[in-house]
Design a protein around this motif. Structure first.
Motif, PDB file in Angstrom:
ATOM      1  N   ASP A 168      34.989  74.129  44.461  1.00  0.00           N
ATOM      2  CA  ASP A 168      34.417  73.039  43.682  1.00  0.00           C
ATOM      3  C   ASP A 168      35.453  72.491  42.706  1.00  0.00           C
ATOM      4  N   GLY A 169      35.555  71.159  42.655  1.00  0.00           N
ATOM      5  CA  GLY A 169      36.473  70.520  41.725  1.00  0.00           C
ATOM      6  C   GLY A 169      37.870  70.310  42.266  1.00  0.00           C
ATOM      7  N   SER A 170      38.129  70.741  43.486  1.00  0.00           N
ATOM      8  CA  SER A 170      39.463  70.553  44.052  1.00  0.00           C
ATOM      9  C   SER A 170      39.724  69.071  44.317  1.00  0.00           C
ATOM     10  N   ARG A 171      40.973  68.667  44.128  1.00  0.00           N
ATOM     11  CA  ARG A 171      41.370  67.281  44.370  1.00  0.00           C
ATOM     12  C   ARG A 171      42.691  67.295  45.121  1.00  0.00           C
ATOM     13  N   GLY A 172      42.727  66.641  46.289  1.00  0.00           N
ATOM     14  CA  GLY A 172      43.981  66.623  47.017  1.00  0.00           C
ATOM     15  C   GLY A 172      43.887  65.879  48.329  1.00  0.00           C
ATOM     16  N   GLU A 173      45.025  65.874  49.044  1.00  0.00           N
ATOM     17  CA  GLU A 173      45.141  65.118  50.277  1.00  0.00           C
ATOM     18  C   GLU A 173      45.904  65.927  51.310  1.00  0.00           C
ATOM     19  N   GLN A 174      45.300  66.075  52.494  1.00  0.00           N
ATOM     20  CA  GLN A 174      45.944  66.694  53.646  1.00  0.00           C
ATOM     21  C   GLN A 174      46.342  65.605  54.629  1.00  0.00           C
ATOM     22  N   THR A 175      47.585  65.645  55.094  1.00  0.00           N
ATOM     23  CA  THR A 175      48.066  64.675  56.066  1.00  0.00           C
ATOM     24  C   THR A 175      48.674  65.402  57.252  1.00  0.00           C
TER      25      THR A 175
ATOM     26  N   ILE B 116      40.032  73.625  60.324  1.00  0.00           N
ATOM     27  CA  ILE B 116      38.677  74.015  59.927  1.00  0.00           C
ATOM     28  C   ILE B 116      38.607  73.966  58.402  1.00  0.00           C
ATOM     29  N   LEU B 117      37.714  73.172  57.874  1.00  0.00           N
ATOM     30  CA  LEU B 117      37.593  72.987  56.429  1.00  0.00           C
ATOM     31  C   LEU B 117      36.206  73.403  55.964  1.00  0.00           C
ATOM     32  N   GLY B 118      36.154  74.389  55.057  1.00  0.00           N
ATOM     33  CA  GLY B 118      34.907  74.817  54.449  1.00  0.00           C
ATOM     34  C   GLY B 118      34.829  74.334  53.014  1.00  0.00           C
ATOM     35  N   LEU B 119      33.711  73.727  52.631  1.00  0.00           N
ATOM     36  CA  LEU B 119      33.548  73.148  51.304  1.00  0.00           C
ATOM     37  C   LEU B 119      32.715  74.073  50.422  1.00  0.00           C
ATOM     38  N   GLY B 120      33.255  74.415  49.258  1.00  0.00           N
ATOM     39  CA  GLY B 120      32.546  75.269  48.324  1.00  0.00           C
ATOM     40  C   GLY B 120      32.528  76.725  48.769  1.00  0.00           C
ATOM     41  N   ARG B 121      31.754  77.522  48.045  1.00  0.00           N
ATOM     42  CA  ARG B 121      31.597  78.948  48.366  1.00  0.00           C
ATOM     43  C   ARG B 121      30.101  79.254  48.434  1.00  0.00           C
ATOM     44  N   PRO B 122      29.486  78.898  49.553  1.00  0.00           N
ATOM     45  CA  PRO B 122      28.023  79.040  49.673  1.00  0.00           C
ATOM     46  C   PRO B 122      27.529  80.457  49.427  1.00  0.00           C
ATOM     47  N   ALA B 123      28.287  81.456  49.847  1.00  0.00           N
ATOM     48  CA  ALA B 123      27.846  82.845  49.678  1.00  0.00           C
ATOM     49  C   ALA B 123      27.703  83.215  48.204  1.00  0.00           C
ATOM     50  N   SER B 124      28.455  82.539  47.334  1.00  0.00           N
ATOM     51  CA  SER B 124      28.380  82.779  45.892  1.00  0.00           C
ATOM     52  C   SER B 124      27.545  81.716  45.184  1.00  0.00           C
ATOM     53  N   ASP B 125      26.867  80.880  45.962  1.00  0.00           N
ATOM     54  CA  ASP B 125      26.050  79.798  45.410  1.00  0.00           C
ATOM     55  C   ASP B 125      26.894  78.876  44.533  1.00  0.00           C
ATOM     56  N   LEU B 126      28.090  78.557  45.016  1.00  0.00           N
ATOM     57  CA  LEU B 126      29.006  77.654  44.312  1.00  0.00           C
ATOM     58  C   LEU B 126      29.365  76.508  45.245  1.00  0.00           C
ATOM     59  N   PRO B 127      28.536  75.468  45.306  1.00  0.00           N
ATOM     60  CA  PRO B 127      28.774  74.363  46.240  1.00  0.00           C
ATOM     61  C   PRO B 127      29.948  73.496  45.809  1.00  0.00           C
ATOM     62  N   PHE B 128      30.397  72.685  46.732  1.00  0.00           N
ATOM     63  CA  PHE B 128      31.420  71.685  46.433  1.00  0.00           C
ATOM     64  C   PHE B 128      30.704  70.473  45.847  1.00  0.00           C
ATOM     65  N   ALA B 129      30.524  70.500  44.532  1.00  0.00           N
ATOM     66  CA  ALA B 129      29.699  69.490  43.854  1.00  0.00           C
ATOM     67  C   ALA B 129      30.522  68.412  43.168  1.00  0.00           C
ATOM     68  N   THR B 130      31.796  68.700  42.891  1.00  0.00           N
ATOM     69  CA  THR B 130      32.682  67.719  42.264  1.00  0.00           C
ATOM     70  C   THR B 130      34.038  67.799  42.946  1.00  0.00           C
ATOM     71  N   GLY B 131      34.855  66.787  42.718  1.00  0.00           N
ATOM     72  CA  GLY B 131      36.184  66.766  43.305  1.00  0.00           C
ATOM     73  C   GLY B 131      36.311  65.684  44.363  1.00  0.00           C
ATOM     74  N   HIS B 132      37.446  65.662  45.020  1.00  0.00           N
ATOM     75  CA  HIS B 132      37.685  64.659  46.056  1.00  0.00           C
ATOM     76  C   HIS B 132      38.792  65.154  46.981  1.00  0.00           C
ATOM     77  N   LEU B 133      38.494  65.162  48.277  1.00  0.00           N
ATOM     78  CA  LEU B 133      39.466  65.547  49.293  1.00  0.00           C
ATOM     79  C   LEU B 133      39.619  64.408  50.294  1.00  0.00           C
ATOM     80  N   GLU B 134      40.819  64.304  50.812  1.00  0.00           N
ATOM     81  CA  GLU B 134      41.056  63.310  51.852  1.00  0.00           C
ATOM     82  C   GLU B 134      41.892  63.939  52.952  1.00  0.00           C
ATOM     83  N   GLN B 135      41.439  63.773  54.201  1.00  0.00           N
ATOM     84  CA  GLN B 135      42.186  64.244  55.363  1.00  0.00           C
ATOM     85  C   GLN B 135      42.639  63.028  56.170  1.00  0.00           C
ATOM     86  N   ARG B 136      43.908  63.081  56.592  1.00  0.00           N
ATOM     87  CA  ARG B 136      44.446  62.000  57.404  1.00  0.00           C
ATOM     88  C   ARG B 136      45.109  62.596  58.644  1.00  0.00           C
ATOM     89  N   PHE B 137      44.820  61.997  59.796  1.00  0.00           N
ATOM     90  CA  PHE B 137      45.437  62.390  61.056  1.00  0.00           C
ATOM     91  C   PHE B 137      46.110  61.163  61.668  1.00  0.00           C
TER      92      PHE B 137
END
Length: 302
Positions: free
Chosen positions: A146-153, A169-190
């Motif tokens: 949660d809160g991560s900000r970045g760009e994968q190219t 394979i991209l997993g968002l947040g940590r569901p097992a710890s009840d910590l969702p990806f609620a803030t931040g911004h990611l961008e993937q480019r291919f």
């Protein structure tokens, strides 16, 4: 006695280490690898003939679990274990004609929460595969906190008659710890091209504040996004049919073939399910692409 001018703690730390800790922080690391094919009697052996690094990116020695004349397995090491604000990782891999290389990682890559300045990280992977060469790009999953900000190219340049199989394979947040990806911004480019011709160009923006993130017409709240690609198949239609017949039927994955690229997509809530799905897909596709069974890298079993 000479009196030194006063410097704030953060500024002194930045000066002493050579790094910045403000909004302009930038910590670079790079890895350049090359693979070539060499004759050994009547055998052709793939060897890693280039390995240059800067910063905390390394490789272990090459492994040959498929025999000395088989695929060269290499493990990419990033000792910090993840990306923080200001990190800039660059990976450059070249596979020469006749060579066959497989690159993977020993563990998941973690994308940590951005700092108080909101500084982003970047990761650029540039793969170049020559004619009659094969590259398998098989990293373990990426986990975004949660809160991560970045760009994968991802830039993949193939010559005609080159072959490439890979996944992300991209997993968002940590569901097992009840910590969702609620803030931040990611961008993937291919960006994939062959013989200088664009085959697959894509940009995906992941922003929890956007309606698309939870909307059923978009991501539908999915916490795992995964893409598997294969380029160079002799009979793509047969390969697609084999995947649809072999893989467990559900609505969380789909496979297509367009412009020379087979794409298998997963959109769901379970990264283990995505991982298992891709392992099964590789078991189907690798023999068709390379003529060899889908040998499991040893590091996945430790």
């Amino acid at each position: 006695m000479t009196t030194l001018p006063f410097m704030p703690v953060q500024q002194r730390a930045a000066s002493d280490s050579g790094h910045r800790f403000d909004a302009n922080r930038h910590w670079a690391a790079s890895l350049t690898l090359g693979f070539g094919a060499y004759s050994d009697g009547d055998r052709s052996i793939t060897r890693m003939n280039k390995s240059h690094h800067y910063g905390p990116l390394r490789v272990q020695r090459p492994f040959y679990p498929e025999g000395r004349d088989g695929c060269c397995h290499v493990y990419l090491l990033h000792p910090p274990g993840g990306l923080v604000s200001g990190d800039a990782l660059n990976i450059d891999v070249t596979v020469a004609s006749g060579a066959h290389a497989l690159l993977t990682t020993p563990a998941a890559n973690k994308l940590y929460r951005a700092d108080s300045n909101g500084v982003a990280w970047t990761q650029t992977t540039h793969l170049k595969v020559a004619s009659q060469a094969i590259l398998e790009w098989l990293p373990q999953e990426t986990l975004a906190f949660d809160g991560s900000r970045g760009e994968q190219t991802f830039l993949i340049e193939l010559e005609d008659n080159a072959k490439c199989l890979g996944w992300e394979i991209l997993g968002l947040g940590r569901p097992a710890s009840d910590l969702p990806f609620a803030t931040g911004h990611l961008e993937q480019r291919f960006h994939v091209s062959q013989g200088g011709r664009p085959l697959w160009i894509e940009r995906q923006s992941l922003d929890p504040s956007h309606r698309r993130f939870a909307g059923k017409w978009g991501q539908g709240g999915a916490t795992v996004h995964a893409t598997f690609w294969a380029i160079g198949l002799a009979d793509p239609a047969e390969a697609v049919s084999a995947l649809r017949e072999y893989l467990p039927a559900n609505e969380r994955w789909a496979v297509t073939f367009r412009r020379g690229v087979l794409l298998l997509r997963y959109l769901g809530m379970d990264r283990n399910e995505a991982w298992d799905l891709f392992l099964q897909a590789r078991a189907v596709l690798r023999p068709r692409l390379t003529g060899h069974e889908a040998t499991i890298p040893r590091i996945w079993l430790t």
